[in-house]
Design a protein around this motif. Sequence first.
Motif, mmCIF file in Angstrom:
data_model
loop_
_atom_site.group_PDB
_atom_site.id
_atom_site.type_symbol
_atom_site.label_atom_id
_atom_site.label_comp_id
_atom_site.label_asym_id
_atom_site.label_seq_id
_atom_site.Cartn_x
_atom_site.Cartn_y
_atom_site.Cartn_z
ATOM 1 N N PRO A 151 -8.852 -3.757 2.498
ATOM 2 C CA PRO A 151 -9.388 -2.691 3.345
ATOM 3 C C PRO A 151 -8.989 -1.310 2.831
ATOM 4 O O PRO A 151 -7.954 -1.153 2.176
ATOM 5 N N PRO A 152 -9.803 -0.301 3.133
ATOM 6 C CA PRO A 152 -9.392 1.059 2.816
ATOM 7 C C PRO A 152 -8.255 1.489 3.743
ATOM 8 O O PRO A 152 -8.060 0.912 4.810
ATOM 9 N N LEU A 153 -7.525 2.502 3.319
ATOM 10 C CA LEU A 153 -6.461 3.088 4.114
ATOM 11 C C LEU A 153 -6.945 4.433 4.629
ATOM 12 O O LEU A 153 -7.369 5.282 3.841
ATOM 13 N N VAL A 154 -6.931 4.611 5.940
ATOM 14 C CA VAL A 154 -7.241 5.896 6.554
ATOM 15 C C VAL A 154 -5.907 6.477 7.004
ATOM 16 O O VAL A 154 -5.228 5.904 7.852
ATOM 17 N N HIS A 155 -5.528 7.596 6.412
ATOM 18 C CA HIS A 155 -4.229 8.234 6.678
ATOM 19 C C HIS A 155 -4.479 9.516 7.468
ATOM 20 O O HIS A 155 -5.122 10.432 6.984
ATOM 21 N N VAL A 156 -3.961 9.545 8.687
ATOM 22 C CA VAL A 156 -4.205 10.652 9.600
ATOM 23 C C VAL A 156 -2.887 11.342 9.920
ATOM 24 O O VAL A 156 -1.879 10.677 10.175
ATOM 25 N N ASP A 157 -2.894 12.657 9.931
ATOM 26 C CA ASP A 157 -1.746 13.433 10.396
ATOM 27 C C ASP A 157 -2.196 14.187 11.638
ATOM 28 O O ASP A 157 -2.950 15.148 11.567
ATOM 29 N N ALA A 158 -1.734 13.730 12.801
ATOM 30 C CA ALA A 158 -2.169 14.302 14.077
ATOM 31 C C ALA A 158 -1.251 15.417 14.556
ATOM 32 O O ALA A 158 -1.363 15.874 15.687
#
Length: 172
Positions: free
Chosen positions: A87-94
């Motif tokens: 799977p792809p990695l979705v990296h979020v900085d909230a």
Amino acid sequence: MERPAAPAAHQAAEIRLTITSPERMRELGRRLAELLRAGDLVMLSGELGAGKTTLTRGLGEGLGVRGAVTSPTFVIARVHPSLGDGPPLVHVDAYRLAGGLDEMEDLDLDVSLPDSVIVVEWGEGKVEELTEDRLQVVIHRAVGDTTDEVRHVTLTGLGERWSGAGLETLTG
């Protein structure tokens, strides 16, 4: 009379680790990646400089994704496609997002979640509504003027997905 234990599917799986260097934090990420699959939400919390992005860098290496995993603070989210069949990695900085899931709707995380591993730094109070099944990772470090590299990491798997998912294998 004792109350019966809650069904295992609803109990949180929790482990605690002591990490002694940035390289060991990356290694934890690489090992954790072996347990992750599409549809997983990982929430990271900890002080600035605790090692959230370092852990995510290891996750990216373990998942075999394209692109350098760096802090997405100013772009909010980065998608790292898989170099293989993972799977792809979705990296979020909230960190800069004040609102909850409503403010994050523009990121379409609910659309990405079934096919991706989503890692959200500073996501507490913002993304829990995406799924009951999530992995919460809390990283504690000494604060103040210190060069102490020691981190205390607590991983808590919530929901049926994490019941028996093998988090205990990370302690060895």
